[in-house]
Scaffold this motif. Structure first.
Motif, PDB file in Angstrom:
ATOM      1  N   PRO A 570       0.797  -1.240   0.000  1.00  0.00           N
ATOM      2  CA  PRO A 570       0.000   0.000   0.000  1.00  0.00           C
ATOM      3  C   PRO A 570       0.826   1.284   0.000  1.00  0.00           C
ATOM      4  CG  PRO A 570      -0.988  -1.610   1.465  1.00  0.00           C
ATOM      5  CD  PRO A 570       0.297  -2.213   0.995  1.00  0.00           C
ATOM      6  N   HIS A 571       2.030   1.234   0.549  1.00  0.00           N
ATOM      7  CA  HIS A 571       2.823   2.454   0.639  1.00  0.00           C
ATOM      8  C   HIS A 571       3.774   2.640  -0.545  1.00  0.00           C
ATOM      9  CE1 HIS A 571       1.424   2.227   4.805  1.00  0.00           C
ATOM     10  NE2 HIS A 571       1.657   3.545   4.871  1.00  0.00           N
ATOM     11  N   GLY A 572       3.859   1.666  -1.459  1.00  0.00           N
ATOM     12  CA  GLY A 572       4.750   1.852  -2.600  1.00  0.00           C
ATOM     13  C   GLY A 572       5.307   0.534  -3.127  1.00  0.00           C
ATOM     14  N   LEU A 573       6.370   0.644  -3.972  1.00  0.00           N
ATOM     15  CA  LEU A 573       6.975  -0.521  -4.637  1.00  0.00           C
ATOM     16  C   LEU A 573       8.313  -0.839  -3.983  1.00  0.00           C
ATOM     17  CD1 LEU A 573       6.820  -2.487  -7.081  1.00  0.00           C
ATOM     18  CD2 LEU A 573       8.140  -0.771  -8.362  1.00  0.00           C
ATOM     19  N   LEU A 574       8.522  -2.129  -3.622  1.00  0.00           N
ATOM     20  CA  LEU A 574       9.757  -2.539  -2.957  1.00  0.00           C
ATOM     21  C   LEU A 574      10.848  -2.817  -3.997  1.00  0.00           C
ATOM     22  CD1 LEU A 574       8.317  -4.987  -0.259  1.00  0.00           C
ATOM     23  CD2 LEU A 574       8.799  -2.538  -0.048  1.00  0.00           C
ATOM     24  N   SER A 593       7.947   5.484  -3.538  1.00  0.00           N
ATOM     25  CA  SER A 593       6.621   6.019  -3.207  1.00  0.00           C
ATOM     26  C   SER A 593       6.376   7.305  -3.983  1.00  0.00           C
ATOM     27  CB  SER A 593       6.528   6.285  -1.702  1.00  0.00           C
ATOM     28  OG  SER A 593       5.281   6.848  -1.363  1.00  0.00           O
ATOM     29  N   GLU A 594       5.112   7.722  -4.046  1.00  0.00           N
ATOM     30  CA  GLU A 594       4.763   8.947  -4.760  1.00  0.00           C
ATOM     31  C   GLU A 594       4.670  10.160  -3.825  1.00  0.00           C
ATOM     32  OE1 GLU A 594       1.187   8.142  -6.870  1.00  0.00           O
ATOM     33  OE2 GLU A 594       2.160   6.793  -8.318  1.00  0.00           O
ATOM     34  N   LYS A 595       4.957   9.931  -2.535  1.00  0.00           N
ATOM     35  CA  LYS A 595       4.881  11.042  -1.583  1.00  0.00           C
ATOM     36  C   LYS A 595       5.875  10.800  -0.460  1.00  0.00           C
ATOM     37  CE  LYS A 595       1.280   8.802   1.163  1.00  0.00           C
ATOM     38  NZ  LYS A 595      -0.050   8.936   1.791  1.00  0.00           N
ATOM     39  N   LEU A 623      14.073   5.581   1.149  1.00  0.00           N
ATOM     40  CA  LEU A 623      12.890   6.089   0.467  1.00  0.00           C
ATOM     41  C   LEU A 623      13.266   6.687  -0.881  1.00  0.00           C
ATOM     42  CD1 LEU A 623       9.883   6.921   0.355  1.00  0.00           C
ATOM     43  CD2 LEU A 623      10.536   9.045   1.547  1.00  0.00           C
ATOM     44  N   GLY A 624      12.539   6.268  -1.903  1.00  0.00           N
ATOM     45  CA  GLY A 624      12.654   6.886  -3.209  1.00  0.00           C
ATOM     46  C   GLY A 624      11.311   7.459  -3.597  1.00  0.00           C
ATOM     47  N   VAL A 625      11.257   8.721  -3.999  1.00  0.00           N
ATOM     48  CA  VAL A 625       9.991   9.390  -4.302  1.00  0.00           C
ATOM     49  C   VAL A 625       9.832   9.503  -5.810  1.00  0.00           C
ATOM     50  CG1 VAL A 625       8.622  11.485  -3.987  1.00  0.00           C
ATOM     51  CG2 VAL A 625      10.127  10.686  -2.150  1.00  0.00           C
ATOM     52  N   ARG A 626       8.687   9.012  -6.316  1.00  0.00           N
ATOM     53  CA  ARG A 626       8.380   9.150  -7.736  1.00  0.00           C
ATOM     54  C   ARG A 626       7.980  10.601  -8.035  1.00  0.00           C
ATOM     55  NH1 ARG A 626       4.381   4.095  -8.126  1.00  0.00           N
ATOM     56  NH2 ARG A 626       5.845   2.417  -8.541  1.00  0.00           N
ATOM     57  N   LEU A 627       8.511  11.155  -9.099  1.00  0.00           N
ATOM     58  CA  LEU A 627       8.152  12.497  -9.532  1.00  0.00           C
ATOM     59  C   LEU A 627       7.257  12.404 -10.756  1.00  0.00           C
ATOM     60  CD1 LEU A 627      11.574  14.339  -9.176  1.00  0.00           C
ATOM     61  CD2 LEU A 627       9.665  14.314  -7.579  1.00  0.00           C
TER      62      LEU A 627
END
Length: 632
Positions: A570-574, A593-595, A623-627
Motif C-alpha cells: 500500500p505504501h509503494g513498490l519494494l 513512493s509517490e509522496k 525512500l525513493g519518491v516518484r516524480l
C-alpha cells in the motif's frame, strides 16, 4: 539392350524356377543352372544374373576367373556372406532392376585368407564373436543372443598376443607386435558395418585389404567405442587411439598362441593367417549403396603406431582387461618423478607465492576482479596439492610429508604478505571481492572438486598444457588465503574464519577429487588407495557440514529476496532488497513512493513486509519518491 542370362541354383525345383522367371521383368534372354554354365560361351558384352548360394558363388568365380563376362547378383536364401560383402539388395526385383540399369561393371578386389576366397570378412579373436556368431531363427532371438554375448564380453576380456606383418604404402615390410582383443579384415570398407562407420574412404579396386586392430586398455574404453559405433554412429568419426587401421596389399597375422577366427562366419583355428587379394579381379556389380559410397583414395594407416607394444603389451597380456585403464610403469614413473619434484619447497615456489598473494591482496582492496585473476594465474600451488593427492592415494608417507610442508610454507608466506599489506593500507571496507570469499557454501565445494579433477587429469596427460589446470586450482585457493590475511590484519575474526573455511574446503575438495581421478586413470589399485580415500572423504564430510548450513542460509536469503523484490504494498513498490543478517532477520529495502512518508508510515511498511514473509524483522529503509511530469 543387355544380353542377360539368368544363372540359378541347380537344386532349384521347376516350380520355384518358373516363379523366379516370372519375377524377372523384362525376361532374360536365357537361363541356365550353374552346372550347365560354360564360360567359353560368354564375352565381355554378356551379363550373368546369378541367384546362388555362397558356396556356389565360389564355384562360379572359379569357372569365370579368366572370363570378361559381367556378373550381377540376385538374392538367394543361402547367399548371406556374398550379399553382405557385395551389398546386394535383399529385394529380388530391385536387385534385378539395378542390373538392368547398370552402365558398366567395375573390376573389384576379392580377399583370400590362407588361399580361401572371402566374400565378407575375417574376424580374428573369440572376443569379437559377437560380429559373426548368431544362430538365431528370427530377429528377436538374434537380438537376445547378441545382447547376451555383449554382456559376457564385458565381463571377461583377455587380450591376445599378435604379430602383424604387412606392406606399407611404399611396399616396405612393416611389423607390429601387439596385444589385441581382435582383428577385423575386409576387402572393401563399405561392405562392413564397423568399417563403414569409422573409415571414410576406400576403393572397390584399390588393390588393398583393410584391417582394424582393437586393442583397448580398459572395459570403459571398449564400452564407449561400442556404444558410439553400434548405437550412436558418426560417419567418418575419429578413431580412438586404441583402434588401429591398416590398409595394405598383403598381411600375415601370427601368434604364440593358437589363433581362433571366423572366415565369413565359419570358425576355425590356425597358427598363422595370410591375407591377400586374389590375383584375377572379377567384373562384378556390387549393390548401389556400395558403388555410391566408395571412394578411390583412403588413408594408409591410422593409429597403427599407437597400439600397445613393449612393456605396456606385456602388462595388458598379464590378466583380464580392467574396468579402468591402469597406467603403465613408464607412465607412472614419469608422473611420480614430476610429483616428487613439485612436492619440494623451493625458492622459486616461495617467491611466486609471495608475489601472487601480494597481487591478490591489492586486487581485493581495489575490488578489482582482473587483478585477482592475474594473481590466480601466477600462483604455484598446483604442484604440491596434486602431489599431496597422489601421496594420499598411494599412502606414500614421504610424498605426503613433503607436500604438506610445501603447502604449509606457501600458506605462511601468503598470510604474512597479506597481513603486512592490510596493516599499511588505510582501507577497511568489506567490498564485493572480499565478501564473496568469507561466506563459503556447497557451491564452492563443487568448484574445488572440478578444479581437482582438472589438475589431476592435466598432470596425467602430457598433451594438455598444465598451466590450464594451474589456473583452475589457483582460482579456488589464492584469494581466500589473501582474505584470511586481511582478516588478521583487521583483527576481524569473522572475516578470517570465513576465508579459512573456504581455503580448507577448496584444499580438501581438490585433494579428494584429484585422488579419485588418479584412481580412475589407473595410477593406484583400489586396495592401496582405500585408506587415503576414506580419510580424505571423512575430512570432506566434516567440512561440508557447515557448508551445507551456509548453503541453506543462502537459499533462505534468496527466497526472502524473491518474495519481496518488485512487490507492490500500500505504501509503494519494494526495490533493492538485501539481507544484512539472518538471526535476527535484518533487511535493507528501498521503497519507491509517490509522496514523502512519516514515521508512522515506516512502522506500517515494516508491518506489511513482516506479514508478507511471516517473520519479525529489523528494517533499514531507503525512500525513493516518484516524480510526476514536470512542466517546463
Amino acid at each position: 539392350m543387355k544380353k542377360i542370362t539368368f544363372v540359378y541354383d541347380p537344386e532349384t525345383e521347376q516350380e520355384k524356377l518358373e516363379e523366379l522367371l516370372e519375377r524377372l521383368d523384362p525376361k532374360p534372354e536365357n537361363h541356365h543352372s550353374l552346372a550347365e554354365l560354360k564360360s567359353s560361351e560368354y564375352s565381355s558384352d554378356d551379363w550373368l544374373a546369378c541367384s546362388l548360394s555362397d558356396s556356389q558363388l565360389k564355384e562360379l568365380f572359379e569357372k569365370l576367373k579368366n572370363s570378361e563376362v559381367n556378373i550381377g547378383l540376385l538374392p538367394h536364401p543361402e547367399m548371406e556372406q556374398g550379399r553382405k560383402g557385395f551389398g546386394i539388395n535383399t529385394n529380388f526385383e530391385k536387385a534385378w532392376e539395378e542390373i538392368q540399369q547398370a552402365e558398366k561393371t567395375p573390376e573389384i578386389d576379392l580377399m583370400q585368407v590362407n588361399g580361401q576366397v572371402t566374400f565378407n570378412s575375417l574376424v580374428v579373436g573369440t572376443s569379437l564373436s559377437i560380429l559373426y556368431s548368431n544362430s538365431a531363427s528370427n530377429f528377436f532371438e538374434g537380438v537376445k543372443i547378441r545382447f547376451t554375448q555383449l554382456l559376457k564380453l564385458f565381463r571377461r576380456v583377455k587380450l591376445k598376443p599378435y604379430t602383424i606383418k604387412y606392406k606399407n604404402s611404399s611396399d616396405e615390410e612393416q611389423t607390429i607386435e601387439t596385444a589385441a582383443m581382435g582383428i577385423l579384415a575386409v576387402a572393401h570398407c563399405e561392405s562392413n558395418l564397423i568399417f563403414r562407420r569409422v573409415i571414410q574412404e576406400s576403393g572397390l579396386d584399390d588393390g588393398r585389404i583393410h584391417l582394424l586392430i582393437l586393442a583397448p586398455k580398459s572395459l570403459f574404453a571398449l564400452i564407449q567405442f561400442g556404444l558410439q559405433n553400434l548405437f550412436f554412429p558418426i560417419k567418418g568419426g575419429t578413431l580412438p587411439r586404441f583402434v588401429g587401421y591398416i590398409s595394405t596389399s598383403e598381411a600375415v597375422i601370427s601368434s604364440s598362441e593358437t589363433i581362433q577366427f571366423a572366415l565369413d562366419g565359419k570358425e576355425g583355428e590356425e597358427q598363422e593367417l595370410t591375407i591377400n587379394l586374389v590375383e584375377e579381379k572379377i567384373k562384378l556389380l556390387p549393390g548401389a549403396s556400395i558403388i555410391e559410397a566408395e571412394e578411390k583414395v583412403g588413408p594408409a594407416e591410422i593409429n597403427a603406431r599407437s597400439l600397445p607394444t613393449g612393456r605396456l603389451k606385456e602388462e595388458l597380456l598379464h590378466s583380464y582387461l580392467p574396468w579402468v585403464r591402469h597406467a603403465t610403469s613408464d607412465e607412472f614413473k614419469d608422473l611420480f618423478s614430476l610429483l616428487r619434484k613439485n612436492s619440494q619447497t623451493s625458492s622459486t615456489y616461495l617467491v611466486l607465492m609471495a608475489l601472487s598473494t601480494m597481487i591478490a591482496t591489492f586486487g581485493l582492496f581495489g575490488d578489482s576482479a582482473p587483478v585477482v585473476i592475474g594473481a590466480m594465474i601466477l600462483a604455484p600451488l598446483m604442484g604440491p596439492i596434486i602431489s599431496l593427492a597422489m601421496g594420499a592415494l598411494r599412502q606414500d608417507g614421504l610424498l605426503i610429508k613433503n607436500s604438506l610442508i610445501t603447502i604449509f610454507w606457501g600458506i605462511i608466506i601468503g598470510l604474512s604478505f597479506s597481513i603486512l599489506i592490510s596493516l599499511i593500507t588505510p582501507l577497511e571496507v568489506l567490498n564485493d571481492q572480499i565478501i564473496a570469499r568469507i561466506r563459503p557454501n556447497l557451491l564452492d565445494l563443487g568448484i574445488a572438486v572440478a578444479s581437482g579433477i582438472a589438475g589431476a587429469y592435466a598432470y596425467s596427460k602430457e598433451e594438455i598444457n598444465k598451466t590450464l589446470a594451474g589456473v583452475a586450482i589457483s582460482v579456488a585457493l589464492v584469494p581466500p588465503l589473501a582474505v584470511a590475511g586481511i582478516g588478521i590484519g583487521w583483527m576481524d575474526w569473522g572475516v578470517f574464519g570465513g576465508a579459512m573455511l573456504l581455503l580448507g574446503t577448496n584444499l580438501a575438495g581438490i585433494v579428494m577429487a584429484a585422488s579419485l581421478t588418479f584412481l580412475l586413470l589407473g595410477f593406484s589399485p583400489f586396495r592401496l588407495a582405500r585408506r587415503g580415500l576414506l580419510i580424505s572423504l571423512g575430512i570432506l564430510i566434516v567440512i561440508a557440514l557447515p557448508l551445507g548450513l551456509s548453503f541453506n542460509k543462502m537459499v533462505e536469503e534468496n527466497i526472502i529476496i524473491q518474495d519481496l523484490s518488485g512487490q507492490e504494498i500500500p505504501h509503494g513498490l519494494l526495490r533493492e532488497v538485501k539481507v544484512i543478517q539472518m538471526q535476527p532477520l535484518k533487511l535493507s529495502v528501498t521503497i519507491l513512493s509517490e509522496k514523502a512518508l512519516t514515521a508512522q508510515d515506516f512502522k506500517e511498511i515494516r508491518a506489511e513486509i513482516e506479514e508478507k514473509i511471516g517473520r519479525d524483522i529489523a528494517l533499514e529503509l531507503t525512500l525513493g519518491v516518484r516524480l510526476g511530469d514536470i512542466e517546463k
